[in-house]
Design an enzyme around this catalytic site. Structure first.
Site, short mmCIF file in Angstrom:
data_model
loop_
_atom_site.label_atom_id
_atom_site.label_comp_id
_atom_site.label_asym_id
_atom_site.label_seq_id
_atom_site.Cartn_x
_atom_site.Cartn_y
_atom_site.Cartn_z
N SER A 128 0.83 -1.22 0.00
CA SER A 128 0.00 0.00 0.00
C SER A 128 0.86 1.26 0.00
O SER A 128 1.94 1.28 0.56
CB SER A 128 -0.91 0.03 1.22
N LYS A 182 -4.59 -6.44 3.52
CA LYS A 182 -4.55 -5.32 2.56
C LYS A 182 -5.98 -4.97 2.11
O LYS A 182 -6.32 -3.80 1.95
CB LYS A 182 -3.67 -5.68 1.36
N HIS A 185 -7.60 -3.08 4.85
CA HIS A 185 -6.99 -1.74 4.82
C HIS A 185 -7.73 -0.86 3.81
O HIS A 185 -8.09 0.28 4.10
CB HIS A 185 -5.50 -1.86 4.45
N ASN A 186 -7.96 -1.41 2.62
CA ASN A 186 -8.65 -0.63 1.59
C ASN A 186 -10.10 -0.33 1.98
O ASN A 186 -10.61 0.74 1.67
CB ASN A 186 -8.59 -1.35 0.24
N GLU A 189 -9.96 2.45 4.27
CA GLU A 189 -9.62 3.62 3.43
C GLU A 189 -10.90 4.21 2.80
O GLU A 189 -11.10 5.43 2.80
CB GLU A 189 -8.63 3.16 2.37
P1 NDP Z 1 -0.54 -0.81 -14.35
O1 NDP Z 1 -1.74 -0.91 -15.20
O2 NDP Z 1 0.17 0.49 -14.25
O3 NDP Z 1 0.54 -1.90 -14.87
C1 NDP Z 1 0.18 -3.23 -15.09
C2 NDP Z 1 1.39 -4.01 -15.50
O4 NDP Z 1 1.01 -5.36 -15.65
C3 NDP Z 1 1.97 -3.55 -16.85
O5 NDP Z 1 3.37 -3.68 -16.75
C4 NDP Z 1 1.36 -4.54 -17.82
O6 NDP Z 1 2.19 -4.79 -18.92
C5 NDP Z 1 1.30 -5.78 -16.98
N1 NDP Z 1 0.24 -6.67 -17.43
C6 NDP Z 1 -1.06 -6.36 -17.60
N2 NDP Z 1 -1.75 -7.45 -17.98
C7 NDP Z 1 -0.85 -8.45 -18.06
C8 NDP Z 1 -0.94 -9.81 -18.41
N3 NDP Z 1 -2.12 -10.35 -18.74
N4 NDP Z 1 0.18 -10.56 -18.38
C9 NDP Z 1 1.37 -10.01 -18.06
N5 NDP Z 1 1.53 -8.72 -17.72
C10 NDP Z 1 0.43 -7.95 -17.71
O7 NDP Z 1 -0.97 -1.38 -12.93
P2 NDP Z 1 -0.44 -0.96 -11.49
O8 NDP Z 1 1.03 -0.95 -11.47
O9 NDP Z 1 -1.18 0.22 -11.00
O10 NDP Z 1 -0.99 -2.20 -10.62
C11 NDP Z 1 -0.33 -3.44 -10.53
C12 NDP Z 1 -0.90 -4.19 -9.35
O11 NDP Z 1 -0.65 -3.42 -8.16
C13 NDP Z 1 -2.41 -4.39 -9.40
O12 NDP Z 1 -2.75 -5.62 -8.80
C14 NDP Z 1 -2.94 -3.25 -8.58
O13 NDP Z 1 -4.23 -3.49 -8.06
C15 NDP Z 1 -1.88 -3.18 -7.49
N6 NDP Z 1 -1.79 -1.93 -6.76
C16 NDP Z 1 -1.87 -0.73 -7.42
C17 NDP Z 1 -1.78 0.46 -6.70
C18 NDP Z 1 -1.81 1.79 -7.39
O14 NDP Z 1 -1.89 2.80 -6.68
N7 NDP Z 1 -1.73 1.86 -8.72
C19 NDP Z 1 -1.60 0.45 -5.24
C20 NDP Z 1 -1.46 -0.87 -4.67
C21 NDP Z 1 -1.58 -1.99 -5.42
P3 NDP Z 1 2.03 -4.04 -20.34
O15 NDP Z 1 2.99 -2.89 -20.26
O16 NDP Z 1 2.43 -5.05 -21.33
O17 NDP Z 1 0.61 -3.61 -20.45
#
Ligand code: NDP
Length: 463
Positions: A128, A182, A185-186, A189
């Site tokens: 988080s 987590k 937590h959400n 939130e």
């Molecule tokens: P993003 O959308 O920014 O990034 C997603 C990533 O996953 C990209 O690198 C994408 O690759 C890859 N991806 C998507 N689909 C697939 C797939 N089918 N197979 C392989 N790779 C894949 O997401 P976030 O970084 O925001 O979130 C990632 C995780 O973290 C999620 O579970 C989210 O819920 C969690 N999270 C997010 C928070 C936030 O504030 N954003 C906070 C806490 C947790 P490509 O570049 O090829 O699309």
């Protein structure tokens, strides 16, 4: 490719890129892979001083070859099928003791299932703090086997936020315990944000405060008992201006809030557990109501606008937020305790409060006292622990004033009202469910428990 990197990471999106940079900055060599290769290249190119610690990989085979065995690989991809697909693609390339760490927002039931599948070491880790947290110090809530956690604990503790020098990272229990915590937590939130938004509504629509005055007030509250990240950013959001129109930013933001599902999961899970978390559920519902813009507009055209002018002094509004916040957190902690009992997990609630103290979105000064209170009174509902009972005795009157004034003047305050109803219900020794039991027996002969202790009793309508 030399097998020298200490850890791997798949998924260089918002969170993955920030987490990978944080890991490299703390001195660990990391190999990274992203489905879209250009993103891997861009990440490596932008790494600057961190570049020597980062090995960009263009295939999963390269990633595996870059890691020192036994390997540890973080997944930072969207929850659900992408995690299963990624595991399915990765496992055949790994040795049987290589560790996969899912750091996304997985549903904890999925994490339980993935661990039960037993096809290799696995950790489910809730992270988080958003992008800034992932880059500079998140709160890290882990679930899984201690032997697996021990293999990466030094990395997790190094990258986590610190509170008074202690890392906000811990193994909280087996299986999906980390992702479960987590999720709650959400949920908390959601309630915290909704209560703040409800107070903002009273200030804006009831008391006609402009956004600057709203910002001043939240800044002042951030220096008192409500000192927290969410109060701090509320002031900043209220203070911001839209560069295109020069209007206050809040005036150009649509009044409909989305959700990715963790709040909904918390509400659904609480129903399965029969654990009341009404303030959190009300916050989830409020987001759904917010999305019904056309219906809300039609309602206003038909019935007239709801919010009317109202005057409530600022200290009363602050007191209401204090009481509401305590009640929302109390509900969340009770839910964690109930789930631990149901799953046979031994999650230490004071540890949860401590690792939420920094790095995460609900970080707040009050969590110090919560850690202390939950440690001093194991198993007790937070609202009945001496410190928080005292706070509630002092502030429930303010919460009641605000909810009553809001209702009388047409301001919807569902989370605050649900918090108050929970407080009152949880201090009502003789409730009204005797009537429910009588009704159930009348129409369905369900039987009721007599006050003399006999169960399966019926009223005179039973034949
Ligand atoms: P993003 O959308 O920014 O990034 C997603 C990533 O996953 C990209 O690198 C994408 O690759 C890859 N991806 C998507 N689909 C697939 C797939 N089918 N197979 C392989 N790779 C894949 O997401 P976030 O970084 O925001 O979130 C990632 C995780 O973290 C999620 O579970 C989210 O819920 C969690 N999270 C997010 C928070 C936030 O504030 N954003 C906070 C806490 C947790 P490509 O570049 O090829 O699309």
């Amino acid at each position: 490719m030399a097998d020298t990197s200490r850890i791997g990471l798949i998924g260089l999106g918002t969170m993955g890129a920030a987490l990978a940079a944080n890991i490299a900055e703390k001195g660990f060599d990391i190999a990274v892979f992203n489905r879209t290769t250009q993103k891997t290249r861009d990440f490596a190119k932008a790494a600057g001083d961190l570049a020597p610690r980062i090995t960009p990989c263009e295939t999963l085979e390269e990633l595996v070859a870059a890691l020192a065995p036994p390997r540890a690989i973080i997944l930072m991809v969207p929850a659900g099928d992408p995690v299963d697909d990624q595991i399915a693609a990765l496992r055949p390339l790994l040795d049987e003791d290589d560790l996969i760490i899912d750091c996304g927002n997985a549903n904890f039931h999925d994490t339980n299932r993935r661990m039960a599948a037993g096809d290799g070491p696995f950790l489910g880790v809730g992270v988080s703090g958003g992008e800034a947290g992932a880059r500079h110090g998140p709160s890290i809530m882990a679930g899984g086997a201690p032997a697996h956690w021990d293999r990466v604990a030094d990395i997790m503790e190094a990258i986590a936020a610190k509170h008074e020098g202690a890392p906000c990272a811990a193994l909280l229990g087996p299986e999906g315990a980390g992702h479960f915590v987590k999720m709650v937590h959400n949920g908390i939130e959601y309630a915290d944000m909704q209560m703040i938004a409800e107070i903002y509504g009273l200030l804006r629509d009831g008391m006609r405060l402009d956004t600057g005055a709203v910002a001043d007030l939240f800044e002042a509250w951030d220096r008192g008992p409500l000192d927290s990240y969410l109060i701090e950013i509320t002031a900043k959001v209220a203070r911001a201006t839209d560069p295109a129109t020069d209007k206050p930013l809040l005036e150009v933001i649509v009044d409909a809030a989305g959700q990715k599902g963790t709040g909904r999961w918390t509400a659904i899970e609480s129903q399965h557990l029969l654990t009341p978390i009404p303030a959190i559920e009300a916050a989830v519902v409020a987001r759904n109501v917010s999305g019904r813009r056309a219906e809300r507009a039609a309602g206003e055209a038909l019935f007239g606008p709801a919010p009317q002018p109202v005057e409530i002094d600022h200290a009363t509004l602050e007191g209401a937020l204090i009481a509401g916040k305590v009640l929302a957190y109390a509900q969340g902690f009770v839910m964690i305790a109930a789930t631990c009992e149901a799953h046979g997990w031994d999650v230490d609630l004071p540890t949860v409060a401590r690792i939420w103290r920094e790095g995460c979105i609900i970080r707040s000064a009050m969590l110090d006292d919560m850690a202390q209170a939950l440690g001093d009174a194991p198993g007790e509902n937070l609202m009945r622990t001496p410190h928080f009972a005292d706070l509630l005795k002092r502030h429930h009157g303010a919460l009641r004033q605000v909810v009553a004034q809001a209702a009388l003047h047409g301001h919807p305050v569902p989370a605050l009202a649900s918090g108050l109803a929970y407080f009152d219900a949880m201090r009502t020794a003789r409730g009204t469910a005797n009537m429910i039991q009588g009704q159930r027996d009348f129409f369905g002969l369900h039987g009721f428990e007599h006050v003399n202790g006999k169960t399966g009793q019926h009223g005179p309508w039973a034949g």
